[in-house]
Enzyme design. Structure first.
Site, PDB file in Angstrom:
ATOM      1  N   LYS A 184       6.255  -9.716 -19.688  1.00  0.00           N
ATOM      2  CA  LYS A 184       5.934  -8.350 -20.143  1.00  0.00           C
ATOM      3  C   LYS A 184       4.627  -8.349 -20.931  1.00  0.00           C
ATOM      4  O   LYS A 184       3.773  -7.502 -20.737  1.00  0.00           O
ATOM      5  CB  LYS A 184       7.100  -7.853 -20.983  1.00  0.00           C
ATOM      6  CG  LYS A 184       7.485  -6.445 -20.854  1.00  0.00           C
ATOM      7  CD  LYS A 184       8.383  -6.036 -19.709  1.00  0.00           C
ATOM      8  CE  LYS A 184       7.996  -6.501 -18.341  1.00  0.00           C
ATOM      9  NZ  LYS A 184       9.075  -6.571 -17.409  1.00  0.00           N
ATOM     10  N   ARG A 243       1.146   2.687  -8.633  1.00  0.00           N
ATOM     11  CA  ARG A 243       1.342   1.340  -8.129  1.00  0.00           C
ATOM     12  C   ARG A 243       0.062   0.506  -8.175  1.00  0.00           C
ATOM     13  O   ARG A 243       0.064  -0.645  -7.758  1.00  0.00           O
ATOM     14  CB  ARG A 243       1.925   1.410  -6.723  1.00  0.00           C
ATOM     15  CG  ARG A 243       3.341   1.956  -6.785  1.00  0.00           C
ATOM     16  CD  ARG A 243       3.915   2.308  -5.458  1.00  0.00           C
ATOM     17  NE  ARG A 243       3.707   1.294  -4.475  1.00  0.00           N
ATOM     18  CZ  ARG A 243       4.529   1.042  -3.483  1.00  0.00           C
ATOM     19  NH1 ARG A 243       5.651   1.704  -3.393  1.00  0.00           N
ATOM     20  NH2 ARG A 243       4.250   0.132  -2.596  1.00  0.00           N
ATOM     21  N   ASN A 273       0.435  -1.014   6.566  1.00  0.00           N
ATOM     22  CA  ASN A 273       0.859  -1.788   5.397  1.00  0.00           C
ATOM     23  C   ASN A 273       1.424  -3.097   5.935  1.00  0.00           C
ATOM     24  O   ASN A 273       2.138  -3.083   6.935  1.00  0.00           O
ATOM     25  CB  ASN A 273       1.943  -1.012   4.635  1.00  0.00           C
ATOM     26  CG  ASN A 273       2.212  -1.625   3.281  1.00  0.00           C
ATOM     27  OD1 ASN A 273       1.543  -2.569   2.880  1.00  0.00           O
ATOM     28  ND2 ASN A 273       3.191  -1.096   2.578  1.00  0.00           N
ATOM     29  N   GLY A 274       1.106  -4.223   5.302  1.00  0.00           N
ATOM     30  CA  GLY A 274       1.640  -5.506   5.776  1.00  0.00           C
ATOM     31  C   GLY A 274       0.530  -6.438   6.207  1.00  0.00           C
ATOM     32  O   GLY A 274      -0.638  -6.199   5.915  1.00  0.00           O
ATOM     33  N   GLU A 329      11.031 -13.830 -19.804  1.00  0.00           N
ATOM     34  CA  GLU A 329      10.785 -12.444 -19.398  1.00  0.00           C
ATOM     35  C   GLU A 329       9.840 -11.754 -20.394  1.00  0.00           C
ATOM     36  O   GLU A 329       8.939 -11.016 -20.000  1.00  0.00           O
ATOM     37  CB  GLU A 329      12.127 -11.706 -19.277  1.00  0.00           C
ATOM     38  CG  GLU A 329      12.104 -10.186 -19.424  1.00  0.00           C
ATOM     39  CD  GLU A 329      11.143  -9.462 -18.508  1.00  0.00           C
ATOM     40  OE1 GLU A 329      10.637 -10.075 -17.551  1.00  0.00           O
ATOM     41  OE2 GLU A 329      10.858  -8.279 -18.767  1.00  0.00           O
ATOM     42  N   CYS A 362       0.841  -1.196   0.000  1.00  0.00           N
ATOM     43  CA  CYS A 362       0.000   0.000   0.000  1.00  0.00           C
ATOM     44  C   CYS A 362       0.876   1.245   0.000  1.00  0.00           C
ATOM     45  O   CYS A 362       2.047   1.186   0.322  1.00  0.00           O
ATOM     46  CB  CYS A 362      -0.894  -0.017   1.220  1.00  0.00           C
ATOM     47  SG  CYS A 362      -1.782  -1.554   1.354  1.00  0.00           S
ATOM     48  N   HIS A 388       8.980 -31.165 -27.389  1.00  0.00           N
ATOM     49  CA  HIS A 388       8.645 -32.024 -26.238  1.00  0.00           C
ATOM     50  C   HIS A 388       7.265 -31.669 -25.673  1.00  0.00           C
ATOM     51  O   HIS A 388       6.941 -32.074 -24.560  1.00  0.00           O
ATOM     52  CB  HIS A 388       9.731 -31.912 -25.169  1.00  0.00           C
ATOM     53  CG  HIS A 388      11.077 -32.336 -25.669  1.00  0.00           C
ATOM     54  ND1 HIS A 388      11.398 -33.652 -25.879  1.00  0.00           N
ATOM     55  CD2 HIS A 388      12.160 -31.611 -26.057  1.00  0.00           C
ATOM     56  CE1 HIS A 388      12.639 -33.723 -26.353  1.00  0.00           C
ATOM     57  NE2 HIS A 388      13.121 -32.499 -26.477  1.00  0.00           N
ATOM     58  N   TRP A 429      -4.117  -1.679  -1.627  1.00  0.00           N
ATOM     59  CA  TRP A 429      -4.114  -2.765  -2.608  1.00  0.00           C
ATOM     60  C   TRP A 429      -4.608  -3.966  -1.819  1.00  0.00           C
ATOM     61  O   TRP A 429      -3.903  -4.488  -0.969  1.00  0.00           O
ATOM     62  CB  TRP A 429      -2.685  -2.968  -3.130  1.00  0.00           C
ATOM     63  CG  TRP A 429      -2.588  -3.846  -4.326  1.00  0.00           C
ATOM     64  CD1 TRP A 429      -2.745  -3.467  -5.627  1.00  0.00           C
ATOM     65  CD2 TRP A 429      -2.274  -5.244  -4.363  1.00  0.00           C
ATOM     66  NE1 TRP A 429      -2.563  -4.545  -6.455  1.00  0.00           N
ATOM     67  CE2 TRP A 429      -2.267  -5.649  -5.706  1.00  0.00           C
ATOM     68  CE3 TRP A 429      -2.001  -6.198  -3.377  1.00  0.00           C
ATOM     69  CZ2 TRP A 429      -2.002  -6.946  -6.104  1.00  0.00           C
ATOM     70  CZ3 TRP A 429      -1.740  -7.497  -3.767  1.00  0.00           C
ATOM     71  CH2 TRP A 429      -1.740  -7.851  -5.123  1.00  0.00           C
ATOM     72  N   LYS A 476       3.225  -2.496  -7.968  1.00  0.00           N
ATOM     73  CA  LYS A 476       4.630  -2.302  -8.336  1.00  0.00           C
ATOM     74  C   LYS A 476       5.577  -3.036  -7.398  1.00  0.00           C
ATOM     75  O   LYS A 476       6.537  -3.638  -7.825  1.00  0.00           O
ATOM     76  CB  LYS A 476       4.952  -0.800  -8.354  1.00  0.00           C
ATOM     77  CG  LYS A 476       6.396  -0.456  -8.695  1.00  0.00           C
ATOM     78  CD  LYS A 476       6.740  -0.881 -10.109  1.00  0.00           C
ATOM     79  CE  LYS A 476       8.168  -0.557 -10.496  1.00  0.00           C
ATOM     80  NZ  LYS A 476       8.584  -1.358 -11.674  1.00  0.00           N
ATOM     81  N   GLU A 498       1.559  -9.098 -18.492  1.00  0.00           N
ATOM     82  CA  GLU A 498       1.136  -8.125 -17.480  1.00  0.00           C
ATOM     83  C   GLU A 498       0.511  -6.866 -18.056  1.00  0.00           C
ATOM     84  O   GLU A 498      -0.334  -6.265 -17.409  1.00  0.00           O
ATOM     85  CB  GLU A 498       2.246  -7.810 -16.467  1.00  0.00           C
ATOM     86  CG  GLU A 498       3.442  -7.082 -16.970  1.00  0.00           C
ATOM     87  CD  GLU A 498       4.496  -6.863 -15.884  1.00  0.00           C
ATOM     88  OE1 GLU A 498       4.167  -6.847 -14.696  1.00  0.00           O
ATOM     89  OE2 GLU A 498       5.670  -6.691 -16.258  1.00  0.00           O
TER      90      GLU A 498
HETATM   91  C1  AGP Z   1       8.065  -6.897 -13.700  1.00  0.00           C
HETATM   92  O1  AGP Z   1       7.603  -6.403 -14.897  1.00  0.00           O
HETATM   93  C2  AGP Z   1       7.062  -7.292 -12.744  1.00  0.00           C
HETATM   94  N1  AGP Z   1       6.143  -6.271 -12.463  1.00  0.00           N
HETATM   95  C3  AGP Z   1       7.488  -8.095 -11.525  1.00  0.00           C
HETATM   96  O2  AGP Z   1       7.701  -9.391 -11.994  1.00  0.00           O
HETATM   97  C4  AGP Z   1       8.735  -7.639 -10.723  1.00  0.00           C
HETATM   98  O3  AGP Z   1       9.885  -7.771 -11.504  1.00  0.00           O
HETATM   99  C5  AGP Z   1       8.846  -8.471  -9.425  1.00  0.00           C
HETATM  100  O4  AGP Z   1       7.707  -8.259  -8.647  1.00  0.00           O
HETATM  101  C6  AGP Z   1      10.090  -8.167  -8.636  1.00  0.00           C
HETATM  102  O5  AGP Z   1      10.135  -6.845  -8.195  1.00  0.00           O
HETATM  103  P1  AGP Z   1      11.472  -6.198  -7.662  1.00  0.00           P
HETATM  104  O6  AGP Z   1      12.415  -6.103  -8.816  1.00  0.00           O
HETATM  105  O7  AGP Z   1      11.069  -4.858  -7.148  1.00  0.00           O
HETATM  106  O8  AGP Z   1      12.019  -7.093  -6.591  1.00  0.00           O
END
Ligand code: AGP
Length: 603
Positions: free
Chosen positions: A485, A28, A100-101, A481, A2, A504, A74, A598, A488
């Site tokens: 991208k 975020r 937060n937490g 990776e 949050c 396979h 969040w 984020k 998401e």
């Molecule tokens: C990346 O595009 C993502 N949003 C996510 O996988 C991110 O890389 C992951 O949560 C790790 O975050 P960090 O680099 O802040 O540790």
């Protein structure tokens, strides 16, 4: 996960000020927000569902006061409702809390509090903390035979309540009739901003108050700060000792965290890679050599990260194998604890992260530390939990990354891993030369024509249900990776495969028109990945080749420079642009993907 911000100072517009700060954290991806304003006598709370960015702050007509705190949520415990939004007020209205937490033992505590007559209105764990502090405060007031809440009694009540909580948290606490603010931290970030003439901010992220000050003090785990007319007093909650904190100057400017002329943070950050890769290279060579010496000396090195940073760790594995002939163990943060038995005193864990606050990666660091391993981090956020925990930190120097999708931090991480691999092989100058050339070529590549070409390809595939990415060697983790991208921000079902794995199983997924991106490096893997592209094409795939030269098998070609071992740095960039444009074409907000935040500070 949050966003948190509080202000205590001379300005009487504290409520508006904290909401303005909260808007800076909007990127975020939050679902509700709230604000509490304390004029020293009473506390007014206002909270709503929806995005803080859509709020016209003036419409709220908040009371004039010089103490306020705000929160954007969040959802974790309980759905997205006004009742579940923070701040939370205790049953008798004496205490207001932002949190937060996660409080792990909240159900057990709730039962006890209900028996004592406290009522609950939300489904959150936070409300338990709010009522627990109220309970402790009521007892303390009775014992002291006073009705006025002094800073000492508030401090006592907060500490007594926190001692009963299990879990990780960041708390902001205010009490009715008291103009002090208490902030406490265990496992969730809190930073104190030092403004002018007795003015203080407390926030989960510096961008929330960066506009007002460039001076900060970091709160560490098990520490608390009380802010009132006397200033900010830091206390170690374990020893009750007062702590002296250093004021640190932030190196990035307030504008760095703004969109400027770009429509979204994501594209701004993609384009910034023209400079950020160069900035990552400009490290003090002695720091890189020191880190390389630690890796060379370690009895078992582990690269750990989550999501994109986890994929970067995998690229590191290939880089170290190829350049330094060195074996590296790679794990996602969440999986690392399963391998704790292998960690010894001489082991080394390298935590890779943009935020430095990802809970799973932090837990991996804790596990490694318990076993006596050395800790190193490649991290973007200075002063973050990982930075503070590590024996050695190497900063990405990428500037604030605000889009949920990581772009410039990713390429900065890969740049540094490449540099480290060369340093481990005692070929640092060669590595630097390669990366400097790569940065220059990326600078030439990232132009409007290049972006328009990729957008035109996006237009041809924006209606598909699934797409796949293949790669080999160092570009295999980049295929994984690339899939993240695409998933998401475009919400298209995307998966990455090692080219050699296609036959396979995954080949069965290919049908006429399925887009398949082939990431090609001009190295020993080239012929085989082209052969894999031919296999998918034979089953009807629409092949989008990302590589230094056009190949017969490609239906579309996105050119990237031929940069040898820096290939994964360049192949990832066109996919970032493709994902961004697919998001726009599909009417998604690329900066705020659904269901994602984020910085993932909960496990
Ligand atoms: C990346 O595009 C993502 N949003 C996510 O996988 C991110 O890389 C992951 O949560 C790790 O975050 P960090 O680099 O802040 O540790």
């Amino acid at each position: 996960m949050c966003g948190i911000i509080a202000y205590r100072g001379r300005k009487k517009t504290a409520g508006n000020l904290v909401l303005t700060g909260l808007k800076k954290l909007e990127y975020r991806g939050y679902d509700s927000w709230g604000v509490a304003v304390n004029d020293g006598e009473s506390i007014s709370v206002c909270k709503k569902t929806g995005k803080i960015g859509e709020l016209n702050i003036a419409d709220l007509k908040l009371p004039r006061a010089s103490l306020a705190m705000a929160h954007s949520r969040w959802a974790t415990h309980g759905g997205v409702t006004q009742k579940n939004a923070h701040p939370h007020m205790s049953s008798q209205g004496k205490i207001v809390v932002i949190h937060n937490g996660i409080i792990e033992n909240y159900l057990e505590l709730k039962k006890k509090l209900v028996k004592k007559g406290h009522t609950f209105h939300s489904e959150t764990d936070t409300e338990v903390a709010t009522n627990l502090i109220e309970e402790e405060l009521t007892l303390a007031l009775k014992k002291a035979r006073q009705s006025e809440v002094s800073r000492e009694l508030l401090l006592h009540a907060v500490q007594s309540a926190l001692a009963q909580l299990e879990g990780r948290y960041a708390f902001l606490v205010m009490a009715e009739g008291c103009d002090a603010l208490v902030a406490a931290r265990r496992g969730s970030p809190l930073i104190v901003g030092v403004g002018e003439k007795g003015e203080y901010f407390v926030a989960s992220d510096i961008p929330a108050f960066r506009k007002y000050t460039e001076h900060v003090m970091y709160l560490d785990d098990e520490e608390l700060v009380i802010i009132d007319d006397k200033g900010a007093e830091f206390i170690d909650m374990r020893t009750q000792k007062l702590l002296k904190k250093r004021i640190i100057k932030i190196t990035w400017k307030s504008d760095d965290a703004e969109k400027g002329d770009f429509p979204h943070f994501m594209i701004k950050e993609i384009m910034e890679q023209k400079e950020t890769i160069q900035r990552a290279i400009n490290q003090e060579p002695r720091l890189i050599q020191r880190a390389a010496a630690m890796i060379n000396k370690a009895f078992g090195t582990y690269f750990v990260g989550c999501g994109t940073a986890g994929k970067v760790s995998m690229v590191g594995n290939y880089l170290f194998s190829k350049i330094a002939h060195k074996h590296i163990n790679v794990e996602f943060g969440s999986e690392f604890p399963n391998f704790r038995h292998f960690i010894k005193k001489g082991s080394l864990l390298l935590a890779i992260s943009q935020s430095g606050e990802t809970a799973d990666t932090l837990e991996a660091m804790e596990v490694a530390r318990e076993k006596g391993a050395k800790l190193m981090t490649l991290v973007n956020v200075e002063g973050s939990s990982m930075d503070r925990m590590a024996d050695l930190s190497i900063y990405l120097n990428a500037g604030p990354e605000k889009a949920v999708a990581s772009t410039k931090a990713t390429t900065a991480q890969m740049t540094l891993l490449t540099l480290l691999a060369y340093a481990c092989a005692d070929r640092l100058d060669e590595g630097r030369k390669l990366l400097i050339e790569t940065a220059a070529k990326i600078n030439d590549m990232l132009n409007p024509r290049y972006e328009a070409h990729i957008r035109a390809i996006a237009k041809k595939i924006d209606k598909v249900e699934s797409m796949y990415v293949i790669g080999r060697g160092m570009n295999y983790p980049m295929a994984l990776e690339a899939a993240i991208k695409l998933q998401e921000v475009s919400y298209i079902h995307a998966e990455g495969f090692a080219g050699g794995e296609l036959k396979h199983g995954p080949l069965a997924l290919i049908s006429k028109g399925t887009p398949c991106i082939a990431l090609v490096a001009n190295d020993e893997t080239r012929a085989e990945i082209i052969s894999n592209a031919t296999e998918v094409k034979a089953r009807g795939a629409y092949v989008i080749g990302v590589g230094p030269q056009n190949e017969d098998v490609f239906d579309e070609w996105i050119r990237v420079p031929d940069v040898g071992n820096a290939s994964p740095i360049v192949t990832t960039i066109p996919v970032q642009i493709l994902a961004y444009h697919l998001a726009l074409l599909r009417k998604n907000n690329p900066d705020m993907p659904r269901n994602l935040a984020k910085s993932v500070t909960v496990k």
